[in-house]
Design an enzyme around this catalytic site. Sequence first.
Site, PDB file in Angstrom:
ATOM      1  N   SER A 425     -11.283  11.709  -6.948  1.00  0.00           N
ATOM      2  CA  SER A 425     -10.679  11.419  -5.644  1.00  0.00           C
ATOM      3  C   SER A 425      -9.494  12.353  -5.406  1.00  0.00           C
ATOM      4  O   SER A 425      -8.804  12.735  -6.348  1.00  0.00           O
ATOM      5  CB  SER A 425     -10.213   9.959  -5.655  1.00  0.00           C
ATOM      6  OG  SER A 425     -10.081   9.474  -4.353  1.00  0.00           O
ATOM      7  N   PRO A 426      -9.251  12.729  -4.145  1.00  0.00           N
ATOM      8  CA  PRO A 426      -8.127  13.635  -3.892  1.00  0.00           C
ATOM      9  C   PRO A 426      -6.809  13.016  -4.326  1.00  0.00           C
ATOM     10  O   PRO A 426      -6.557  11.838  -4.062  1.00  0.00           O
ATOM     11  CB  PRO A 426      -8.165  13.825  -2.373  1.00  0.00           C
ATOM     12  CG  PRO A 426      -9.016  12.730  -1.835  1.00  0.00           C
ATOM     13  CD  PRO A 426      -9.961  12.353  -2.922  1.00  0.00           C
ATOM     14  N   CYS A 428      -2.673  14.095  -4.375  1.00  0.00           N
ATOM     15  CA  CYS A 428      -1.554  15.007  -4.149  1.00  0.00           C
ATOM     16  C   CYS A 428      -0.831  15.250  -5.471  1.00  0.00           C
ATOM     17  O   CYS A 428      -0.574  14.301  -6.215  1.00  0.00           O
ATOM     18  CB  CYS A 428      -0.559  14.381  -3.183  1.00  0.00           C
ATOM     19  SG  CYS A 428      -1.116  14.421  -1.493  1.00  0.00           S
ATOM     20  N   GLN A 503      -9.669  18.490   1.028  1.00  0.00           N
ATOM     21  CA  GLN A 503      -9.329  17.454   2.009  1.00  0.00           C
ATOM     22  C   GLN A 503      -8.264  18.003   2.959  1.00  0.00           C
ATOM     23  O   GLN A 503      -7.144  18.299   2.543  1.00  0.00           O
ATOM     24  CB  GLN A 503      -8.797  16.212   1.295  1.00  0.00           C
ATOM     25  CG  GLN A 503      -8.587  15.044   2.243  1.00  0.00           C
ATOM     26  CD  GLN A 503      -7.898  13.865   1.570  1.00  0.00           C
ATOM     27  OE1 GLN A 503      -6.854  14.030   0.938  1.00  0.00           O
ATOM     28  NE2 GLN A 503      -8.464  12.682   1.718  1.00  0.00           N
ATOM     29  N   TYR A 584      -1.699   8.802   8.050  1.00  0.00           N
ATOM     30  CA  TYR A 584      -1.296  10.173   8.394  1.00  0.00           C
ATOM     31  C   TYR A 584      -1.667  10.454   9.860  1.00  0.00           C
ATOM     32  O   TYR A 584      -2.090   9.548  10.585  1.00  0.00           O
ATOM     33  CB  TYR A 584      -1.909  11.164   7.396  1.00  0.00           C
ATOM     34  CG  TYR A 584      -1.384  10.925   5.995  1.00  0.00           C
ATOM     35  CD1 TYR A 584      -0.019  11.039   5.730  1.00  0.00           C
ATOM     36  CD2 TYR A 584      -2.225  10.534   4.955  1.00  0.00           C
ATOM     37  CE1 TYR A 584       0.490  10.781   4.459  1.00  0.00           C
ATOM     38  CE2 TYR A 584      -1.724  10.270   3.692  1.00  0.00           C
ATOM     39  CZ  TYR A 584      -0.359  10.390   3.448  1.00  0.00           C
ATOM     40  OH  TYR A 584       0.146  10.125   2.203  1.00  0.00           O
ATOM     41  N   ARG A 632     -12.358  10.659   5.471  1.00  0.00           N
ATOM     42  CA  ARG A 632     -11.762   9.475   4.830  1.00  0.00           C
ATOM     43  C   ARG A 632     -11.086   8.612   5.895  1.00  0.00           C
ATOM     44  O   ARG A 632     -10.348   9.110   6.733  1.00  0.00           O
ATOM     45  CB  ARG A 632     -10.755   9.891   3.758  1.00  0.00           C
ATOM     46  CG  ARG A 632     -10.130   8.698   3.055  1.00  0.00           C
ATOM     47  CD  ARG A 632      -9.367   9.058   1.799  1.00  0.00           C
ATOM     48  NE  ARG A 632     -10.234   8.955   0.625  1.00  0.00           N
ATOM     49  CZ  ARG A 632      -9.800   8.772  -0.627  1.00  0.00           C
ATOM     50  NH1 ARG A 632      -8.504   8.696  -0.882  1.00  0.00           N
ATOM     51  NH2 ARG A 632     -10.636   8.677  -1.631  1.00  0.00           N
ATOM     52  N   ARG A 726      -6.990   7.447 -10.287  1.00  0.00           N
ATOM     53  CA  ARG A 726      -6.164   7.265 -11.490  1.00  0.00           C
ATOM     54  C   ARG A 726      -6.955   7.330 -12.798  1.00  0.00           C
ATOM     55  O   ARG A 726      -6.464   7.907 -13.766  1.00  0.00           O
ATOM     56  CB  ARG A 726      -5.350   5.979 -11.363  1.00  0.00           C
ATOM     57  CG  ARG A 726      -4.238   6.122 -10.323  1.00  0.00           C
ATOM     58  CD  ARG A 726      -3.703   4.803  -9.869  1.00  0.00           C
ATOM     59  NE  ARG A 726      -4.737   3.995  -9.236  1.00  0.00           N
ATOM     60  CZ  ARG A 726      -4.574   2.731  -8.880  1.00  0.00           C
ATOM     61  NH1 ARG A 726      -3.432   2.135  -9.119  1.00  0.00           N
ATOM     62  NH2 ARG A 726      -5.554   2.073  -8.299  1.00  0.00           N
TER      63      ARG A 726
HETATM   64  C1  LIG Z   1      -1.126  10.554  -7.508  1.00  0.00           C
HETATM   65  C2  LIG Z   1      -2.028  10.183  -6.379  1.00  0.00           C
HETATM   66  C3  LIG Z   1      -2.143  11.029  -5.291  1.00  0.00           C
HETATM   67  C4  LIG Z   1      -3.003  10.734  -4.239  1.00  0.00           C
HETATM   68  N1  LIG Z   1      -3.197  11.613  -3.217  1.00  0.00           N
HETATM   69  C5  LIG Z   1      -4.147  11.399  -2.298  1.00  0.00           C
HETATM   70  C6  LIG Z   1      -4.529  12.396  -1.377  1.00  0.00           C
HETATM   71  O1  LIG Z   1      -4.052  13.516  -1.434  1.00  0.00           O
HETATM   72  N2  LIG Z   1      -5.448  12.085  -0.448  1.00  0.00           N
HETATM   73  C7  LIG Z   1      -6.049  10.870  -0.404  1.00  0.00           C
HETATM   74  O2  LIG Z   1      -6.880  10.622   0.469  1.00  0.00           O
HETATM   75  N3  LIG Z   1      -5.749   9.926  -1.295  1.00  0.00           N
HETATM   76  C8  LIG Z   1      -4.840  10.171  -2.253  1.00  0.00           C
HETATM   77  N4  LIG Z   1      -4.596   9.239  -3.218  1.00  0.00           N
HETATM   78  C9  LIG Z   1      -5.395   8.013  -3.221  1.00  0.00           C
HETATM   79  C10 LIG Z   1      -6.582   8.197  -4.150  1.00  0.00           C
HETATM   80  O3  LIG Z   1      -7.429   9.222  -3.725  1.00  0.00           O
HETATM   81  C11 LIG Z   1      -7.378   6.897  -4.253  1.00  0.00           C
HETATM   82  O4  LIG Z   1      -7.899   6.584  -2.990  1.00  0.00           O
HETATM   83  C12 LIG Z   1      -6.532   5.741  -4.750  1.00  0.00           C
HETATM   84  O5  LIG Z   1      -5.685   6.149  -5.819  1.00  0.00           O
HETATM   85  C13 LIG Z   1      -7.401   4.584  -5.228  1.00  0.00           C
HETATM   86  O6  LIG Z   1      -8.263   5.006  -6.250  1.00  0.00           O
HETATM   87  P1  LIG Z   1      -8.013   4.645  -7.809  1.00  0.00           P
HETATM   88  O7  LIG Z   1      -7.878   3.165  -7.881  1.00  0.00           O
HETATM   89  O8  LIG Z   1      -9.253   5.156  -8.502  1.00  0.00           O
HETATM   90  O9  LIG Z   1      -6.754   5.334  -8.242  1.00  0.00           O
HETATM   91  C14 LIG Z   1      -3.723   9.529  -4.266  1.00  0.00           C
HETATM   92  C15 LIG Z   1      -3.581   8.675  -5.355  1.00  0.00           C
HETATM   93  C16 LIG Z   1      -2.772   8.991  -6.413  1.00  0.00           C
HETATM   94  C17 LIG Z   1      -2.703   8.063  -7.601  1.00  0.00           C
END
Ligand SMILES: Cc1cc2nc3c(=O)[nH]c(=O)nc-3n(C[C@H](O)[C@H](O)[C@H](O)COP(=O)(O)O)c2cc1C
Length: 759
Positions: A425-426, A428, A503, A584, A632, A726
């Site tokens: 997943s994307p 940042c 993204q 956003y 998304r 994560r």
């Molecule tokens: C450090 C970090 C940075 C993230 N940056 C983005 C991002 O750039 N774009 C986005 O759509 N979601 C972003 N997310 C959300 C994740 O893509 C994901 O949707 C969210 O963490 C839930 O998934 P997980 O439970 O597997 O962590 C970010 C999450 C984390 C932890």
Amino acid sequence: MPVSFTASRGGAAVRCGDVKIRVIGGGPGGLYFALLLRKSTAEHEIEVFERNRPDDTFGWGVVFSDETLGNFLHADPATHERITDGFVHWDRIDTHVKGEVIRSGGHGFSGIARRRLLQILQERCRELGVALHFERELSPEEALAGADLIVAADGVNSRIRTAMADQFRPDIAIGKAKFIWLGADRAFDAFKFFIRTDDAGMFQVHAYPFDAEHSTFIVETDEATWRRAGLDRMPVADGVAYCEKLFAPELDGARLLVNKSEWIGFRRVKNATWHADNVVLIGDAAHTAHFSIGSGTKLAMEDSIALAEAVRDHRDVTSALRAYQEARWLDVAKLQRTAETSQAWFENISRYRDLAPTQFAMSLMSRSKRVTHANLRMRDPAFVDRVDRWYAASQGHGGSAPTPPPMFVPLTLRELVLENRVVVSPMCQYSAQDGQPDDWHLVHLGSRAVGGAGLVMAEMTDVSRDGRISPGCAGIYRDDHVAGWRRVTEFVHRNSKAKIGLQLGHAGRKGSTKLMWEGIDQPLPAGNWPILSASAIPYYGHSQVPRAMTRADMDDVRADYVRATERAIEAGFDLLEVHMAHGYLLASFLSPLTNRRTDDYGGSIENRMRYPLEVFAAVRAAWPAERPISVRISATDWMPGGIEDADVLAIARALKAAGCDVVDVSTGQTVPEAQPVYGRMFQTPWSDLVRHEVGIRTITVGNVQDWDQVNTILASGRADLVALARPHLFDPYFTLHAAAEQGWGGVHWPVQYLPAKPR
Ligand SMILES: Cc1cc2nc3c(=O)[nH]c(=O)nc-3n(C[C@H](O)[C@H](O)[C@H](O)COP(=O)(O)O)c2cc1C
Ligand SMILES: Cc1cc2nc3c(=O)[nH]c(=O)nc-3n(C[C@H](O)[C@H](O)[C@H](O)COP(=O)(O)OP(=O)(O)OC[C@H]3O[C@@H](n4cnc5c(N)ncnc54)[C@H](O)[C@@H]3O)c2cc1C
């Protein structure tokens, strides 16, 4: 040695032996509590009041799992023995749908007639010396006067709970579906789900045997179908005849039976507390769990065990009741959540009408999240083999032996082939200099590609300098960013089978903020840049106020998206994702919480999605036709007044029509005061909604913790791709680990790492 139990009556301490305990309701909860307490101590006076006669009982059979029976054995072996003597066992669940029967074994349940269960509990109460008073309906006033402890075991419509509603603070929700609890004069040879559709709509039956000649037969349907069928206007007997006719093939000559049966909506009961003064709620009076997980009687009897233990072990009523609630609260809350998920599946069953029977059965079996692909494999490998074979074949990969686990079935999107269905997943990284990706991005994304995921998404990458969230955000707004990104995509393509996506985003009102680890979403103290949003509403009260976009701003930002898309092509990305989630810029148009415009871009969902769709269309036109685009979205804002399911479906339909290939279904982050309910796979229900209602491919994301959940989601049709964020931070090799643990050799290992590949 039992601790003596004292109570205070009218301010005076009551001596041990004088304590008077009154139980209202002679259902399973009330009777079991009375007998267990009497068994553990002969000191108290215990009376049970039941409004019905001993042999009157509504309903048919009840089910218990093997685990519940273990609790009963421990609590009172004599009751356990009699209950188990009267049992019908089964271990198969059969789903009858569209003329097929899908069988799944290894489930281990037992059924008993409710009448027989009550007889056993009554007998045991009498043996132990509990005073039972039948045909005695107590008013709340009678019930509450003159006893030291009052146990309200008076069922789902508890009058005591209602009389003390200001203290218990009940929360009661009536389910959307209508159901009727019937019997059938045939013992089915398994737990049965019968699914039938007629002109009115879809009906489902939950049926299970409870003695040698009978089964419980619960018919359920959504309210609109129930009305279309005329069941709201028919006498119950005619409605039962309707069901008999509809399910004639499954009944095969058996008759349906009634016993105070009527069509009702399920009442889900919760209370803020289960005890007040010297009154305690147990069983259905305290909490209910939808019948589709068959746990109501189990919960009531487990409450009885906990309450009897608490009364035995504590010296005063207050601490006993507190201990009882503490012992039960968490287990009950978890089970109620499971039951609500299961209830929602049945309430939305028509969503699954087009699923093939095998996938329908898999979706049904895994509906409450407790039963997964791996659990089912342990219970019945043949069932899961069938599901996996069906899944691979349905995706055009049938016939290969061995069959890949669902996560390793490739997916083709336009001309892009993803080797497997795991998405990084994307995320940042807040590590770029003026948008430029560097060695960190190369190593971060490169190692996750080497780790085996099918698709690696680069972080939200901004289309303009002012579109960044923070000074560390990645961008693709300068021509020289292309080379930085190209280094990453070339590494991924050269060293792995992963595909890499970008993204595209614009931070909107959440821009000009600190790096994540310095204060997420907190405004920069200095060096701010101007920010834009649908409306001029700051994120926090102390955040920078964005400018509500003018038409000229819209043209500029759309042009930024197009130039960024052209650079993404040059940089060698395989897939593009347009970020319309998480509050956003584009998301700020979609949510009514952040869009207060009164022009063509605010108000109705058609207006709110106008600008995001305009941007999407421009990006789609600039992006090569053979390469896919995903979008998304945030499918809920977790706030009243926010985006609703109907909006989500409208957005997904419009995106599909505009050439979007995949909807990446996330939620939230729109407003800081949102109240998300986290849990495993907590966002997957919206992926399921979009996928089935709109007929578009989806990515699900959010608390997907392991490969078993990935397989479960895919095999049950809840998404086409599963993104993990994560989990990939602590394990870049998530996919290689998953392959090794499942014994799947069909995954690509980098040659440098071959010595570690399991043989
Ligand atoms: C450090 C970090 C940075 C993230 N940056 C983005 C991002 O750039 N774009 C986005 O759509 N979601 C972003 N997310 C959300 C994740 O893509 C994901 O949707 C969210 O963490 C839930 O998934 P997980 O439970 O597997 O962590 C970010 C999450 C984390 C932890
Ligand atoms: C359609 C359906 C199917 C179900 N299937 C299952 C299943 O398969 N397995 C399962 O475990 N559970 C099942 N349940 C749930 C189960 O019936 C209840 O959860 C269980 O009976 C709860 O036990 P209880 O003792 O709390 O309440 P109840 O069994 O409802 O007992 C309450 C008793 O209190 C009496 N009463 C009420 N008010 C008064 C009063 N003022 N004075 C005197 N007496 C009073 C009532 O007459 C009743 O006998 C099902 C429920 C439904 C609706």
